[in-house]
Design a protein around this motif. Structure first.
Motif, mmCIF file in Angstrom:
data_model
loop_
_atom_site.group_PDB
_atom_site.id
_atom_site.type_symbol
_atom_site.label_atom_id
_atom_site.label_comp_id
_atom_site.label_asym_id
_atom_site.label_seq_id
_atom_site.Cartn_x
_atom_site.Cartn_y
_atom_site.Cartn_z
ATOM 1 N N ASP A 1 70.612 5.368 -11.457
ATOM 2 C CA ASP A 1 69.891 4.108 -11.628
ATOM 3 C C ASP A 1 70.426 3.343 -12.832
ATOM 4 N N VAL B 1 73.774 1.818 -11.937
ATOM 5 C CA VAL B 1 73.604 0.616 -11.107
ATOM 6 C C VAL B 1 73.172 -0.558 -11.980
ATOM 7 N N VAL C 1 76.876 -4.190 -2.569
ATOM 8 C CA VAL C 1 76.162 -2.968 -2.189
ATOM 9 C C VAL C 1 77.187 -1.867 -1.917
ATOM 10 N N LEU D 1 78.746 -0.804 -5.276
ATOM 11 C CA LEU D 1 77.808 -0.015 -6.067
ATOM 12 C C LEU D 1 77.644 1.390 -5.488
ATOM 13 N N GLU D 2 77.626 1.483 -4.181
ATOM 14 C CA GLU D 2 77.497 2.789 -3.534
ATOM 15 C C GLU D 2 78.730 3.649 -3.825
ATOM 16 N N SER E 1 78.731 4.562 -7.554
ATOM 17 C CA SER E 1 77.690 5.546 -7.871
ATOM 18 C C SER E 1 78.104 6.943 -7.439
ATOM 19 N N ARG F 1 72.018 5.017 -1.666
ATOM 20 C CA ARG F 1 71.774 3.690 -1.101
ATOM 21 C C ARG F 1 70.347 3.236 -1.407
ATOM 22 N N ILE G 1 70.178 1.954 -4.912
ATOM 23 C CA ILE G 1 70.804 0.627 -4.971
ATOM 24 C C ILE G 1 69.878 -0.420 -4.355
ATOM 25 N N HIS H 1 67.117 -2.237 -6.182
ATOM 26 C CA HIS H 1 67.520 -3.382 -7.016
ATOM 27 C C HIS H 1 67.935 -4.581 -6.155
#
Length: 101
Positions: free
Chosen positions: A12, A15, A51, A54-55, A58, A80, A83, A86
């Motif tokens: 978290d 992200v 997205v 970020l995935e 992460s 996911r 993510i 947010h």
């Protein structure tokens, strides 16, 4: 699965940090995105793009931090979910960045 709350919190935090970097990336990288990949508009395209980024980031962050393999307790659906928690913030960041460019 992400059993440890510290792991979930670390993802978290990752992200959240990446969300802070997105406006600069958009202004430096994307300029006047036209109808791309059958998206309705620039916001939809950039939302999907980030997205995915970020995935990917992460998962890489988690593997590097834990020195684990991708099998076992790492669940990409949980990543996911973190993510997506947010979602509104990401969409707002993208909209503001496009207004400024």
């Amino acid at each position: 699965m992400l059993n440890d709350s510290s792991i979930r919190k670390s993802i978290d935090n990752y992200v959240k940090q990446r969300l802070k970097e997105i406006p600069t990336e958009i202004n430096q990288t994307f300029y006047k995105i036209e109808q791309v990949w059958k998206c309705q508009n620039e916001i939809d395209f950039l939302y999907g793009y980030y997205v995915g980024k970020l995935e990917e980031g992460s998962l890489h962050f988690l593997l590097k931090a834990s020195r684990a393999t991708s099998g076992g307790y790492i669940d990409s659906f949980e990543i996911r979910g973190i993510i997506e928690s947010h979602r509104q913030e990401l969409r707002g960041i993208i909209e503001k960045s496009l207004e400024g460019s």
